[in-house]
Design a protein around this motif. Structure first.
Motif, mmCIF file in Angstrom:
data_model
loop_
_atom_site.group_PDB
_atom_site.id
_atom_site.type_symbol
_atom_site.label_atom_id
_atom_site.label_comp_id
_atom_site.label_asym_id
_atom_site.label_seq_id
_atom_site.Cartn_x
_atom_site.Cartn_y
_atom_site.Cartn_z
ATOM 1 N N ASP A 8 0.813 -1.222 0.000
ATOM 2 C CA ASP A 8 0.000 0.000 0.000
ATOM 3 C C ASP A 8 0.842 1.267 0.000
ATOM 4 O O ASP A 8 0.313 2.375 -0.114
ATOM 5 N N THR A 34 -1.411 -0.989 -5.047
ATOM 6 C CA THR A 34 -1.438 -0.412 -3.698
ATOM 7 C C THR A 34 -2.675 -0.887 -2.945
ATOM 8 O O THR A 34 -2.730 -0.795 -1.726
ATOM 9 N N SER A 35 -3.660 -1.402 -3.682
ATOM 10 C CA SER A 35 -4.874 -1.950 -3.072
ATOM 11 C C SER A 35 -4.774 -3.474 -3.026
ATOM 12 O O SER A 35 -4.702 -4.128 -4.072
ATOM 13 N N MET A 57 -1.093 -3.827 5.668
ATOM 14 C CA MET A 57 -1.876 -3.118 4.657
ATOM 15 C C MET A 57 -3.299 -2.941 5.176
ATOM 16 O O MET A 57 -3.785 -3.755 5.965
#
Length: 348
Positions: A8, A34-35, A57
Motif C-alpha cells: 500500500d 497499492t490496493s 496493509m
C-alpha cells in the motif's frame, strides 16, 4: 512471466519493482497494486510466477491476502514472498503457515532480496517445465491408451466376424444387439466408459459357436435334446476362449459370453444362476440379444412381428429377464426403433 507486487506504500512498490526488474527475464510483466483487493482480484484471474506482498496493509493484511490466494493457487504452483518488519517474528510464522514460501524483513536488503527472488523464480521455472512435461506425458498416455483400446476393439470385431462366418445370424444382428445393450446400460445409469465397453464387448456373446458342429449350428429344424445340450456348450466355449485376458474389455466379453443365457428365475444355463447372481452385463445382453433374435429371420424360423416380440419380453419380465433391464429397454423405445432401422439386414 508475470510478477505481482502488492504494497500500500507507493515508495515501497517503486523500490521493489526496480529490484525485480533487474532480476526478471526480458519481457516479464510486472504488475503493482497499492490496493490488496485489486491485487487479489488480479491474482485470481491470472497465474503469476511470483507474488511479493507486504504484511501491514489496510482492509486486507498480508496473511489474509495469502490465505485468499491459496484458495486458487497452491503453494507448489505459485510462490509468495512476504515482506515484514524485522521484529514481527510471530507474523512471519503465521505467514508461512498461511502459505508463504519465504519472507523478507524491512528495510529490504538487496543482497538478501536478489538471491531469494532468483531462487523462487528458478523454482517456479522448474515447476512450470515439470508441469508441461507431465501434461505432455499425460497426453502421450491418453493417446497410447486410445491405441490399445482401438486394437482391443479390432480384435473383438475380428473374433465376432469369425463366429459370424459359421453362424446363420447376420452382422447386422451383432450391431443391433450391441447398440441395444449400450442403450440399456445408459438407461441404468452406468458409467459412460462402461457403456462404451459393453457396446464393444457385446458382439462377442456367441463367439463360442465356433466350437459348435455345423450339423447342429446350421440345422434348419428343431434341435433334439442331445443337440441342444451340445449347442449350449457355446457359452462355456466362448468364456474359455476369452478368459484370462488382462484387457478389461475382453474380460467383460468373457463374462457376457458365459452369462447371457442365464435366466432371472434361475432356469438358464450354463450355471443356473438367478437374479443378481447373474452379472449385470449378462442380464443386459440377454434382453438385447433375445429381442433381436426374435425379430430377425433365421433359417429355422421367420422374424416375429414387433408386437409379438414386445409381448414376449414383457411377459418374461422377472422370469427370463431382469425387470430393470426390460424397463430400461422399453423406456427408450424410439431409440430402439432407430437402431433397428439404421442396422437393417441386407435382405431387408
Amino acid at each position: 512471466m508475470a510478477i505481482a507486487i502488492v504494497d500500500d506504500t507507493p515508495l515501497n512498490l517503486t523500490l521493489i519493482q526496480a529490484l525485480v526488474r533487474k532480476l526478471a527475464p526480458a519481457g516479464t510483466e510486472i504488475v503493482c497494486f497499492t490496493s490488496p483487493r485489486e491485487g487479489l482480484d488480479w491474482c485470481g484471474a491470472h497465474e503469476p510466477d511470483l507474488i511479493i506482498v507486504d504484511y501491514m496493509m489496510p482492509d486486507l493484511n498480508g496473511i489474509e491476502f495469502i490465505d485468499a490466494v491459496r484458495q486458487f493457487h497452491p503453494a507448489d504452483v505459485v510462490p509468495i514472498l512476504m515482506v515484514t518488519a524485522a521484529h514481527e517474528k510471530e507474523i512471519r510464522y503465521q505467514s508461512l503457515t498461511a502459505g508463504a514460501n519465504d519472507f523478507l524483513t524491512k528495510p529490504i536488503d538487496r543482497h538478501e532480496f536478489d538471491p531469494r527472488v532468483r531462487t523462487m523464480l528458478a523454482l517456479r521455472n522448474s515447476h512450470t517445465r515439470l508441469r508441461s512435461w507431465n501434461d505432455d506425458l499425460r497426453q502421450a498416455v491418453i493417446h497410447k491408451t486410445a491405441d490399445i483400446v482401438a486394437r482391443e476393439r479390432e480384435t473383438i470385431a475380428r473374433l465376432a466376424r469369425a463366429a459370424e462366418f459359421r453362424d446363420p445370424e447376420t452382422g447386422a444382428h451383432i450391431l443391433r444387439m450391441a447398440h441395444y445393450s449400450q442403450l440399456i446400460a445408459q438407461r441404468l445409469g452406468l458409467e459412460p466408459e462402461l457403456c462404451e465397453r459393453i457396446l464393444s464387448a457385446a458382439p462377442m456373446h456367441d463367439v463360442g459357436k465356433v466350437g459348435t458342429p455345423d450339423h447342429i449350428l446350421l440345422k434348419p429344424g428343431r434341435l433334439t435334446d442331445e443337440e441342444m445340450a451340445i449347442m449350449r456348450r457355446h457359452a462355456t466355449i466362448g468364456y474359455d476362449i476369452l478368459k484370462g485376458s488382462s484387457s478389461p474389455m475382453i474380460q467383460l466379453a468373457a463374462e457376457i459370453a458365459l452369462s447371457h443365457h442365464e435366466k432371472f428365475n434361475g432356469s438358464g444355463y450354463p450355471g443356473g444362476l438367478a437374479a443378481e447372481a447373474i452379472p449385470l452385463s449378462g442380464r443386459i445382453v440377454a434382453v438385447a440379444d433375445v429381442f433381436d433374435a426374435l425379430t430377425s429371420a433365421r433359417p429355422y424360423k421367420p422374424a416375429w412381428e414387433l408386437d409379438r416380440a414386445v409381448a414376449f419380453l414383457k411377459g418374461e419380465r422377472g422370469q427370463h429377464f431382469d425387470p430393470t433391464c426390460v424397463d430400461a429397454f422399453f423406456d427408450q423405445w424410439s431409440a430402439v426403433l432407430a437402431i433397428r432401422e439404421r442396422y437393417k439386414d441386407d435382405e431387408e
